[in-house]
Design a protein around this motif. Structure first.
Motif, PDB file in Angstrom:
ATOM      1  N   SER A 149      11.268 -17.741  30.253  1.00  0.00           N
ATOM      2  CA  SER A 149      12.154 -17.353  31.351  1.00  0.00           C
ATOM      3  C   SER A 149      13.288 -18.352  31.514  1.00  0.00           C
ATOM      4  O   SER A 149      14.450 -17.975  31.680  1.00  0.00           O
ATOM      5  CB  SER A 149      11.371 -17.244  32.661  1.00  0.00           C
ATOM      6  OG  SER A 149      10.470 -16.181  32.607  1.00  0.00           O
ATOM      7  N   ARG A 150      12.950 -19.626  31.471  1.00  0.00           N
ATOM      8  CA  ARG A 150      13.979 -20.675  31.605  1.00  0.00           C
ATOM      9  C   ARG A 150      14.948 -20.660  30.434  1.00  0.00           C
ATOM     10  O   ARG A 150      16.152 -20.839  30.605  1.00  0.00           O
ATOM     11  CB  ARG A 150      13.326 -22.062  31.682  1.00  0.00           C
ATOM     12  CG  ARG A 150      12.745 -22.439  32.991  1.00  0.00           C
ATOM     13  CD  ARG A 150      12.368 -23.915  33.044  1.00  0.00           C
ATOM     14  NE  ARG A 150      11.588 -24.367  31.891  1.00  0.00           N
ATOM     15  CZ  ARG A 150      10.254 -24.297  31.789  1.00  0.00           C
ATOM     16  NH1 ARG A 150       9.550 -23.781  32.777  1.00  0.00           N
ATOM     17  NH2 ARG A 150       9.639 -24.752  30.710  1.00  0.00           N
ATOM     18  N   GLU A 151      14.413 -20.484  29.238  1.00  0.00           N
ATOM     19  CA  GLU A 151      15.237 -20.581  28.037  1.00  0.00           C
ATOM     20  C   GLU A 151      16.008 -19.306  27.717  1.00  0.00           C
ATOM     21  O   GLU A 151      17.158 -19.364  27.287  1.00  0.00           O
ATOM     22  CB  GLU A 151      14.373 -20.984  26.833  1.00  0.00           C
ATOM     23  CG  GLU A 151      13.736 -22.352  26.984  1.00  0.00           C
ATOM     24  CD  GLU A 151      14.744 -23.474  27.121  1.00  0.00           C
ATOM     25  OE1 GLU A 151      15.775 -23.461  26.417  1.00  0.00           O
ATOM     26  OE2 GLU A 151      14.507 -24.373  27.956  1.00  0.00           O
ATOM     27  N   LEU A 152      15.389 -18.148  27.903  1.00  0.00           N
ATOM     28  CA  LEU A 152      16.023 -16.881  27.544  1.00  0.00           C
ATOM     29  C   LEU A 152      16.693 -16.181  28.719  1.00  0.00           C
ATOM     30  O   LEU A 152      17.658 -15.435  28.526  1.00  0.00           O
ATOM     31  CB  LEU A 152      14.991 -15.921  26.932  1.00  0.00           C
ATOM     32  CG  LEU A 152      14.324 -16.378  25.641  1.00  0.00           C
ATOM     33  CD1 LEU A 152      13.262 -15.369  25.225  1.00  0.00           C
ATOM     34  CD2 LEU A 152      15.337 -16.561  24.535  1.00  0.00           C
ATOM     35  N   GLY A 153      16.173 -16.410  29.914  1.00  0.00           N
ATOM     36  CA  GLY A 153      16.682 -15.736  31.101  1.00  0.00           C
ATOM     37  C   GLY A 153      18.183 -15.799  31.272  1.00  0.00           C
ATOM     38  O   GLY A 153      18.831 -14.768  31.499  1.00  0.00           O
ATOM     39  N   PRO A 154      18.785 -16.984  31.158  1.00  0.00           N
ATOM     40  CA  PRO A 154      20.243 -17.074  31.343  1.00  0.00           C
ATOM     41  C   PRO A 154      21.035 -16.217  30.357  1.00  0.00           C
ATOM     42  O   PRO A 154      22.063 -15.640  30.716  1.00  0.00           O
ATOM     43  CB  PRO A 154      20.543 -18.556  31.142  1.00  0.00           C
ATOM     44  CG  PRO A 154      19.264 -19.247  31.505  1.00  0.00           C
ATOM     45  CD  PRO A 154      18.182 -18.308  31.031  1.00  0.00           C
ATOM     46  N   PHE A 155      20.559 -16.096  29.132  1.00  0.00           N
ATOM     47  CA  PHE A 155      21.264 -15.276  28.141  1.00  0.00           C
ATOM     48  C   PHE A 155      21.235 -13.802  28.538  1.00  0.00           C
ATOM     49  O   PHE A 155      22.254 -13.110  28.475  1.00  0.00           O
ATOM     50  CB  PHE A 155      20.650 -15.456  26.749  1.00  0.00           C
ATOM     51  CG  PHE A 155      20.868 -16.819  26.168  1.00  0.00           C
ATOM     52  CD1 PHE A 155      22.077 -17.154  25.586  1.00  0.00           C
ATOM     53  CD2 PHE A 155      19.863 -17.766  26.227  1.00  0.00           C
ATOM     54  CE1 PHE A 155      22.289 -18.412  25.064  1.00  0.00           C
ATOM     55  CE2 PHE A 155      20.055 -19.035  25.699  1.00  0.00           C
ATOM     56  CZ  PHE A 155      21.273 -19.365  25.119  1.00  0.00           C
ATOM     57  N   TYR A 156      20.063 -13.318  28.952  1.00  0.00           N
ATOM     58  CA  TYR A 156      19.947 -11.922  29.379  1.00  0.00           C
ATOM     59  C   TYR A 156      20.726 -11.660  30.665  1.00  0.00           C
ATOM     60  O   TYR A 156      21.364 -10.623  30.814  1.00  0.00           O
ATOM     61  CB  TYR A 156      18.478 -11.525  29.559  1.00  0.00           C
ATOM     62  CG  TYR A 156      17.765 -11.351  28.237  1.00  0.00           C
ATOM     63  CD1 TYR A 156      18.044 -10.265  27.425  1.00  0.00           C
ATOM     64  CD2 TYR A 156      16.823 -12.274  27.804  1.00  0.00           C
ATOM     65  CE1 TYR A 156      17.405 -10.095  26.210  1.00  0.00           C
ATOM     66  CE2 TYR A 156      16.173 -12.110  26.589  1.00  0.00           C
ATOM     67  CZ  TYR A 156      16.469 -11.019  25.800  1.00  0.00           C
ATOM     68  OH  TYR A 156      15.831 -10.861  24.603  1.00  0.00           O
ATOM     69  N   TYR A 157      20.692 -12.615  31.571  1.00  0.00           N
ATOM     70  CA  TYR A 157      21.427 -12.476  32.828  1.00  0.00           C
ATOM     71  C   TYR A 157      22.931 -12.378  32.548  1.00  0.00           C
ATOM     72  O   TYR A 157      23.603 -11.471  33.059  1.00  0.00           O
ATOM     73  CB  TYR A 157      21.143 -13.667  33.744  1.00  0.00           C
ATOM     74  CG  TYR A 157      21.951 -13.627  35.013  1.00  0.00           C
ATOM     75  CD1 TYR A 157      21.526 -12.889  36.107  1.00  0.00           C
ATOM     76  CD2 TYR A 157      23.158 -14.316  35.119  1.00  0.00           C
ATOM     77  CE1 TYR A 157      22.267 -12.841  37.271  1.00  0.00           C
ATOM     78  CE2 TYR A 157      23.913 -14.271  36.280  1.00  0.00           C
ATOM     79  CZ  TYR A 157      23.468 -13.535  37.355  1.00  0.00           C
ATOM     80  OH  TYR A 157      24.208 -13.490  38.492  1.00  0.00           O
ATOM     81  N   SER A 205      27.875  -5.129  33.105  1.00  0.00           N
ATOM     82  CA  SER A 205      28.240  -4.540  34.401  1.00  0.00           C
ATOM     83  C   SER A 205      29.744  -4.640  34.633  1.00  0.00           C
ATOM     84  O   SER A 205      30.376  -3.690  35.093  1.00  0.00           O
ATOM     85  CB  SER A 205      27.507  -5.254  35.537  1.00  0.00           C
ATOM     86  OG  SER A 205      26.132  -5.064  35.412  1.00  0.00           O
ATOM     87  N   ARG A 206      30.294  -5.789  34.324  1.00  0.00           N
ATOM     88  CA  ARG A 206      31.743  -5.990  34.495  1.00  0.00           C
ATOM     89  C   ARG A 206      32.525  -5.002  33.627  1.00  0.00           C
ATOM     90  O   ARG A 206      33.482  -4.390  34.080  1.00  0.00           O
ATOM     91  CB  ARG A 206      32.120  -7.419  34.137  1.00  0.00           C
ATOM     92  CG  ARG A 206      33.564  -7.740  34.399  1.00  0.00           C
ATOM     93  CD  ARG A 206      33.818  -9.237  34.231  1.00  0.00           C
ATOM     94  NE  ARG A 206      35.136  -9.567  34.690  1.00  0.00           N
ATOM     95  CZ  ARG A 206      36.202  -9.648  33.892  1.00  0.00           C
ATOM     96  NH1 ARG A 206      36.080  -9.447  32.590  1.00  0.00           N
ATOM     97  NH2 ARG A 206      37.386  -9.941  34.384  1.00  0.00           N
ATOM     98  N   LYS A 207      32.119  -4.849  32.389  1.00  0.00           N
ATOM     99  CA  LYS A 207      32.781  -3.914  31.473  1.00  0.00           C
ATOM    100  C   LYS A 207      32.720  -2.487  32.017  1.00  0.00           C
ATOM    101  O   LYS A 207      33.720  -1.773  32.014  1.00  0.00           O
ATOM    102  CB  LYS A 207      32.134  -3.985  30.096  1.00  0.00           C
ATOM    103  CG  LYS A 207      32.764  -3.071  29.089  1.00  0.00           C
ATOM    104  CD  LYS A 207      32.063  -3.175  27.749  1.00  0.00           C
ATOM    105  CE  LYS A 207      32.629  -2.151  26.778  1.00  0.00           C
ATOM    106  NZ  LYS A 207      31.879  -2.091  25.541  1.00  0.00           N
ATOM    107  N   LEU A 208      31.545  -2.088  32.507  1.00  0.00           N
ATOM    108  CA  LEU A 208      31.380  -0.746  33.056  1.00  0.00           C
ATOM    109  C   LEU A 208      32.279  -0.530  34.268  1.00  0.00           C
ATOM    110  O   LEU A 208      32.933   0.519  34.398  1.00  0.00           O
ATOM    111  CB  LEU A 208      29.913  -0.516  33.432  1.00  0.00           C
ATOM    112  CG  LEU A 208      29.581   0.860  33.988  1.00  0.00           C
ATOM    113  CD1 LEU A 208      29.787   1.925  32.926  1.00  0.00           C
ATOM    114  CD2 LEU A 208      28.150   0.883  34.492  1.00  0.00           C
ATOM    115  N   LEU A 209      32.336  -1.515  35.169  1.00  0.00           N
ATOM    116  CA  LEU A 209      33.185  -1.386  36.349  1.00  0.00           C
ATOM    117  C   LEU A 209      34.660  -1.330  35.997  1.00  0.00           C
ATOM    118  O   LEU A 209      35.425  -0.583  36.602  1.00  0.00           O
ATOM    119  CB  LEU A 209      32.925  -2.549  37.308  1.00  0.00           C
ATOM    120  CG  LEU A 209      31.576  -2.496  38.044  1.00  0.00           C
ATOM    121  CD1 LEU A 209      31.354  -3.786  38.830  1.00  0.00           C
ATOM    122  CD2 LEU A 209      31.512  -1.297  38.971  1.00  0.00           C
TER     123      LEU A 209
END
Length: 64
Positions: free
Chosen positions: A42-50, A57-61
């Motif tokens: 979670s610590r290591e991979l979470g930021p990449f997925y986030y 989301s930004r692209k979609l908006l």
């Protein structure tokens, strides 16, 4: 800052990781050991997925 998982989410993930390790590696992991492994990933991979989710989301908006 990492998000806290609910007890139900943690229990689900522990079970899934234990099943995976048993099926793929023939290893039995304890609950504490598995929770520590989940916390590490979670610590290591979470930021990449986030960050990827934010970018998507930004692209979609912007397209709308």
């Amino acid at each position: 800052m990492p998000t806290k998982l609910t007890r139900e989410q943690t229990e689900y993930l522990v079970l899934q990781v234990q099943r995976y390790f048993h099926a793929e590696h023939g290893e039995e992991l304890g609950n504490l050991e598995t929770e520590e492994l989940i916390a590490f990933f979670s610590r290591e991979l979470g930021p990449f997925y986030y960050n990827q989710g934010v970018q998507d989301s930004r692209k979609l908006l912007l397209e709308r």
